[in-house]
Design a protein around this motif. Structure first.
Motif, PDB file in Angstrom:
ATOM      1  N   PRO A 212       0.814  -1.228   0.000  1.00 57.59           N
ATOM      2  CA  PRO A 212       0.000   0.000   0.000  1.00 57.59           C
ATOM      3  C   PRO A 212       0.845   1.275   0.000  1.00 57.59           C
ATOM      4  CG  PRO A 212      -0.911  -1.603   1.534  1.00 57.59           C
ATOM      5  CD  PRO A 212       0.418  -2.136   1.107  1.00 57.59           C
ATOM      6  N   ALA A 213       1.901   1.308   0.802  1.00 56.86           N
ATOM      7  CA  ALA A 213       2.748   2.500   0.854  1.00 56.86           C
ATOM      8  C   ALA A 213       3.482   2.712  -0.466  1.00 56.86           C
ATOM      9  CB  ALA A 213       3.748   2.383   2.007  1.00 56.86           C
ATOM     10  N   LEU A 214       3.942   1.626  -1.078  1.00 56.19           N
ATOM     11  CA  LEU A 214       4.636   1.752  -2.354  1.00 56.19           C
ATOM     12  C   LEU A 214       3.685   2.207  -3.463  1.00 56.19           C
ATOM     13  CD1 LEU A 214       6.939  -1.405  -2.226  1.00 56.19           C
ATOM     14  CD2 LEU A 214       7.644   0.991  -2.019  1.00 56.19           C
ATOM     15  N   LYS A 215       2.457   1.750  -3.433  1.00 51.75           N
ATOM     16  CA  LYS A 215       1.474   2.182  -4.436  1.00 51.75           C
ATOM     17  C   LYS A 215       1.203   3.676  -4.309  1.00 51.75           C
ATOM     18  CE  LYS A 215      -0.903  -2.276  -4.856  1.00 51.75           C
ATOM     19  NZ  LYS A 215      -2.155  -3.018  -4.598  1.00 51.75           N
ATOM     20  N   ARG A 216       1.163   4.166  -3.072  1.00 48.55           N
ATOM     21  CA  ARG A 216       0.975   5.605  -2.876  1.00 48.55           C
ATOM     22  C   ARG A 216       2.164   6.379  -3.435  1.00 48.55           C
ATOM     23  NH1 ARG A 216      -1.480   3.739   1.982  1.00 48.55           N
ATOM     24  NH2 ARG A 216       0.476   3.876   3.147  1.00 48.55           N
ATOM     25  N   ALA A 217       3.354   5.818  -3.280  1.00 48.19           N
ATOM     26  CA  ALA A 217       4.539   6.463  -3.842  1.00 48.19           C
ATOM     27  C   ALA A 217       4.450   6.529  -5.365  1.00 48.19           C
ATOM     28  CB  ALA A 217       5.795   5.706  -3.409  1.00 48.19           C
ATOM     29  N   ILE A 218       4.034   5.419  -5.974  1.00 45.71           N
ATOM     30  CA  ILE A 218       3.892   5.381  -7.435  1.00 45.71           C
ATOM     31  C   ILE A 218       2.860   6.408  -7.906  1.00 45.71           C
ATOM     32  CG2 ILE A 218       3.084   3.947  -9.360  1.00 45.71           C
ATOM     33  CD1 ILE A 218       4.348   1.537  -7.916  1.00 45.71           C
ATOM     34  N   GLN A 219       1.758   6.548  -7.163  1.00 48.19           N
ATOM     35  CA  GLN A 219       0.723   7.517  -7.516  1.00 48.19           C
ATOM     36  C   GLN A 219       1.255   8.946  -7.502  1.00 48.19           C
ATOM     37  OE1 GLN A 219      -2.359   6.622  -4.671  1.00 48.19           O
ATOM     38  NE2 GLN A 219      -3.066   4.804  -5.781  1.00 48.19           N
ATOM     39  N   GLN A 220       2.310   9.174  -6.704  1.00 53.75           N
ATOM     40  CA  GLN A 220       2.913  10.508  -6.625  1.00 53.75           C
ATOM     41  C   GLN A 220       4.022  10.684  -7.661  1.00 53.75           C
ATOM     42  OE1 GLN A 220       2.938  12.777  -3.450  1.00 53.75           O
ATOM     43  NE2 GLN A 220       1.264  11.728  -2.439  1.00 53.75           N
ATOM     44  N   GLY A 221       4.181   9.690  -8.547  1.00 59.00           N
ATOM     45  CA  GLY A 221       5.157   9.806  -9.622  1.00 59.00           C
ATOM     46  C   GLY A 221       6.525   9.244  -9.295  1.00 59.00           C
ATOM     47  N   ILE A 222       6.655   8.612  -8.139  1.00 59.30           N
ATOM     48  CA  ILE A 222       7.931   8.025  -7.747  1.00 59.30           C
ATOM     49  C   ILE A 222       8.063   6.638  -8.378  1.00 59.30           C
ATOM     50  CG2 ILE A 222       9.281   7.157  -5.777  1.00 59.30           C
ATOM     51  CD1 ILE A 222       7.914   9.353  -4.094  1.00 59.30           C
ATOM     52  N   LYS A 223       9.232   6.333  -8.936  1.00 54.89           N
ATOM     53  CA  LYS A 223       9.480   5.010  -9.506  1.00 54.89           C
ATOM     54  C   LYS A 223       9.870   4.050  -8.377  1.00 54.89           C
ATOM     55  CE  LYS A 223       8.822   6.813 -13.529  1.00 54.89           C
ATOM     56  NZ  LYS A 223       7.502   6.632 -14.204  1.00 54.89           N
ATOM     57  N   VAL A 224       9.398   2.818  -8.476  1.00 54.03           N
ATOM     58  CA  VAL A 224       9.688   1.816  -7.447  1.00 54.03           C
ATOM     59  C   VAL A 224      10.341   0.598  -8.098  1.00 54.03           C
ATOM     60  CG1 VAL A 224       8.743   0.251  -5.717  1.00 54.03           C
ATOM     61  CG2 VAL A 224       7.840   2.578  -5.927  1.00 54.03           C
ATOM     62  N   VAL A 225      11.517   0.258  -7.592  1.00 51.71           N
ATOM     63  CA  VAL A 225      12.254  -0.911  -8.050  1.00 51.71           C
ATOM     64  C   VAL A 225      12.551  -1.772  -6.831  1.00 51.71           C
ATOM     65  CG1 VAL A 225      14.410  -1.734  -9.080  1.00 51.71           C
ATOM     66  CG2 VAL A 225      13.294   0.326  -9.985  1.00 51.71           C
ATOM     67  N   SER A 226      12.205  -3.048  -6.889  1.00 50.60           N
ATOM     68  CA  SER A 226      12.592  -3.955  -5.814  1.00 50.60           C
ATOM     69  C   SER A 226      13.866  -4.690  -6.231  1.00 50.60           C
ATOM     70  CB  SER A 226      11.466  -4.954  -5.503  1.00 50.60           C
ATOM     71  OG  SER A 226      11.131  -5.719  -6.644  1.00 50.60           O
ATOM     72  N   TYR A 227      14.662  -5.058  -5.241  1.00 52.15           N
ATOM     73  CA  TYR A 227      15.884  -5.818  -5.501  1.00 52.15           C
ATOM     74  C   TYR A 227      16.072  -6.807  -4.375  1.00 52.15           C
ATOM     75  CZ  TYR A 227      18.599  -3.223  -1.954  1.00 52.15           C
ATOM     76  OH  TYR A 227      19.071  -2.692  -0.772  1.00 52.15           O
ATOM     77  N   ASP A 228      16.755  -7.882  -4.639  1.00 51.71           N
ATOM     78  CA  ASP A 228      17.043  -8.903  -3.632  1.00 51.71           C
ATOM     79  C   ASP A 228      15.790  -9.666  -3.203  1.00 51.71           C
ATOM     80  OD1 ASP A 228      18.774 -10.213  -1.500  1.00 51.71           O
ATOM     81  OD2 ASP A 228      17.324  -9.146  -0.240  1.00 51.71           O
ATOM     82  N   SER A 229      14.810  -8.986  -2.627  1.00 50.93           N
ATOM     83  CA  SER A 229      13.565  -9.609  -2.166  1.00 50.93           C
ATOM     84  C   SER A 229      12.396  -8.796  -2.694  1.00 50.93           C
ATOM     85  CB  SER A 229      13.549  -9.675  -0.638  1.00 50.93           C
ATOM     86  OG  SER A 229      12.391 -10.332  -0.169  1.00 50.93           O
ATOM     87  N   ASP A 230      11.548  -9.412  -3.478  1.00 47.70           N
ATOM     88  CA  ASP A 230      10.516  -8.710  -4.235  1.00 47.70           C
ATOM     89  C   ASP A 230       9.352  -8.256  -3.366  1.00 47.70           C
ATOM     90  OD1 ASP A 230       9.357  -7.635  -6.478  1.00 47.70           O
ATOM     91  OD2 ASP A 230       8.768  -9.558  -7.372  1.00 47.70           O
ATOM     92  N   VAL A 231       8.608  -7.296  -3.898  1.00 47.76           N
ATOM     93  CA  VAL A 231       7.333  -6.880  -3.329  1.00 47.76           C
ATOM     94  C   VAL A 231       6.228  -7.371  -4.258  1.00 47.76           C
ATOM     95  CG1 VAL A 231       8.342  -4.850  -2.230  1.00 47.76           C
ATOM     96  CG2 VAL A 231       7.395  -4.653  -4.538  1.00 47.76           C
ATOM     97  N   ALA A 232       4.985  -7.135  -3.879  1.00 42.63           N
ATOM     98  CA  ALA A 232       3.866  -7.492  -4.742  1.00 42.63           C
ATOM     99  C   ALA A 232       4.061  -6.835  -6.103  1.00 42.63           C
ATOM    100  CB  ALA A 232       2.558  -7.039  -4.110  1.00 42.63           C
ATOM    101  N   GLN A 233       3.770  -7.562  -7.164  1.00 38.08           N
ATOM    102  CA  GLN A 233       4.110  -7.102  -8.511  1.00 38.08           C
ATOM    103  C   GLN A 233       3.445  -5.786  -8.878  1.00 38.08           C
ATOM    104  OE1 GLN A 233       3.824 -10.156 -11.503  1.00 38.08           O
ATOM    105  NE2 GLN A 233       4.097  -8.732 -13.197  1.00 38.08           N
ATOM    106  N   ASP A 234       2.243  -5.547  -8.363  1.00 38.03           N
ATOM    107  CA  ASP A 234       1.556  -4.299  -8.708  1.00 38.03           C
ATOM    108  C   ASP A 234       2.016  -3.125  -7.845  1.00 38.03           C
ATOM    109  OD1 ASP A 234       0.411  -5.126  -6.341  1.00 38.03           O
ATOM    110  OD2 ASP A 234      -1.658  -4.839  -6.981  1.00 38.03           O
ATOM    111  N   ALA A 235       3.051  -3.349  -7.026  1.00 34.84           N
ATOM    112  CA  ALA A 235       3.561  -2.282  -6.163  1.00 34.84           C
ATOM    113  C   ALA A 235       4.963  -1.849  -6.576  1.00 34.84           C
ATOM    114  CB  ALA A 235       3.556  -2.722  -4.701  1.00 34.84           C
TER     115      ALA A 235
END
Length: 339
Positions: free
Chosen positions: A109-132
């Motif tokens: 949920p927090a990462l989705k809010r970041a994406i909504q604000q135009g921030i790019k999200v990249v996971s590394y090492d250990s993934d997050v939910a794909q839509d986040a």
């Protein structure tokens, strides 16, 4: 006076237009017209040798790309604390968050809010939910990572004996994926004389991992080997085994860094183990995040981007970018590596 007022108004409009045209640093553009690289790394925990090495790789990439780098995170692996950091980074309007998740869904949920604000999200090492997130930088094929650890220990034990797994957090995406492939590997006929007695969790904490190892040794006196797919756990397990004079009697393998495991390889406590270069993982993650921020890629399968010294990288299915196959370290090659 009327003419002066008219000229004054036109002059002021001209000033405003001039300021708007020169305001690139305020509206998020560099001299070349691309977005600034204000990229933050959020590992599972800071002051962890593995993530410190990955951070150094990120810093190297930032230097090459003339971007900024910072790393923040909890002192102990905690999904709830990671959420707090994500919220803060979002408020700071960083251009990208590069995160290794302690829990794939708790962070979503927090990462989705970041994406909504135009921030790019990249996971590394250990993934997050794909839509986040837009991309996941995977250190290697998850199946290969899981199976190679079983294969390594099985050879050391001549395919016989009780074994245990010492994982990180029970919610860690990468750990659980690898463990599932370990179990699948162990179901093959050639492992019929090997038995997995328990999966324990050290939460990527040195002391807890040490204590969990001692608990395994006490609960299973016939234990012959421990697989720890975490750099904190494998070193703690090796130290715990040696502390009760079982070095070389209960063999340790898993995922570790050469510098932390060199002693245990040479004295026979951990004859061999596997890993990739975490510095390259951080380096690749920064390059991938920068390509997203600058609009060079959207994060879709089939797209390619430049990853500096690592060459061209291709986005694969599920928006995954692979670093490469893991390396097995033993006494013959460990001194060739320094990380």
């Amino acid at each position: 006076m009327k003419l002066f007022r008219t000229l004054g108004l036109g002059f002021m409009v001209g000033i405003f237009l001039f300021l708007a045209a020169c305001g690139g640093s305020d509206n998020g553009s560099n001299a070349n017209g691309s977005s600034p690289l204000n990229i933050a790394f959020l590992p599972k925990a800071i002051n962890n040798p593995y993530f410190d090495t990955a951070a150094n790789g990120g810093k190297d990439a930032a230097g090459e790309l003339k971007g900024t780098f910072k790393q923040v995170g909890p002192s102990e692996a905690s999904a709830s604390e990671q959420v707090t950091y994500i919220t803060t980074l979002t408020q700071q309007h960083v251009s990208a968050i590069v995160v290794s998740a302690n829990d794939p869904n708790a962070l979503a949920p927090a990462l989705k809010r970041a994406i909504q604000q135009g921030i790019k999200v990249v996971s590394y090492d250990s993934d997050v939910a794909q839509d986040a997130r837009q991309l996941f930088i995977n250190q290697a094929n998850s199946e290969d990572i899981g199976r190679i650890q079983v294969q390594t220990l099985a050879k050391q034990l001549n395919y016989t004996g009780e074994i245990a797994i010492l994982s990180a957090a029970s919610t860690a995406t990468n750990q659980n994926t690898w463990i599932q492939f370990m179990k699948d590997e162990l179901n093959k006929p050639k492992y019929k004389n090997m038995k997995l007695v328990k999966v324990a969790y050290g939460n990527d904490d040195d002391q807890k991992s040490f204590n969990e190892t001692l608990g395994l040794l006490q609960a299973y006196p016939n234990l012959k080997g421990i697989i720890s797919p975490t750099t904190v756990g494998i070193a703690a397990a090796a130290r715990a085994v040696e502390s009760v004079s079982k070095g070389g009697k209960v063999l340790i393998t898993g995922l570790g860094t050469p510098n932390q495991m060199r002693k245990y390889v040479k004295d026979g406590t951990s004859p061999s183990f596997a890993l990739w270069d975490p510095g390259q993982l951080g380096y690749l993650a920064y390059y991938a995040a920068s390509a997203l921020v600058q609009g060079k890629i959207k994060g879709q399968p089939g797209e390619t981007f430049d990853a500096g010294k690592l060459g061209k990288k291709t986005i694969e299915n599920n928006n995954v970018v692979l670093l490469g196959p893991p390396t097995v370290f033993d006494k013959d090659n460990i001194d060739e590596f320094n990380f």
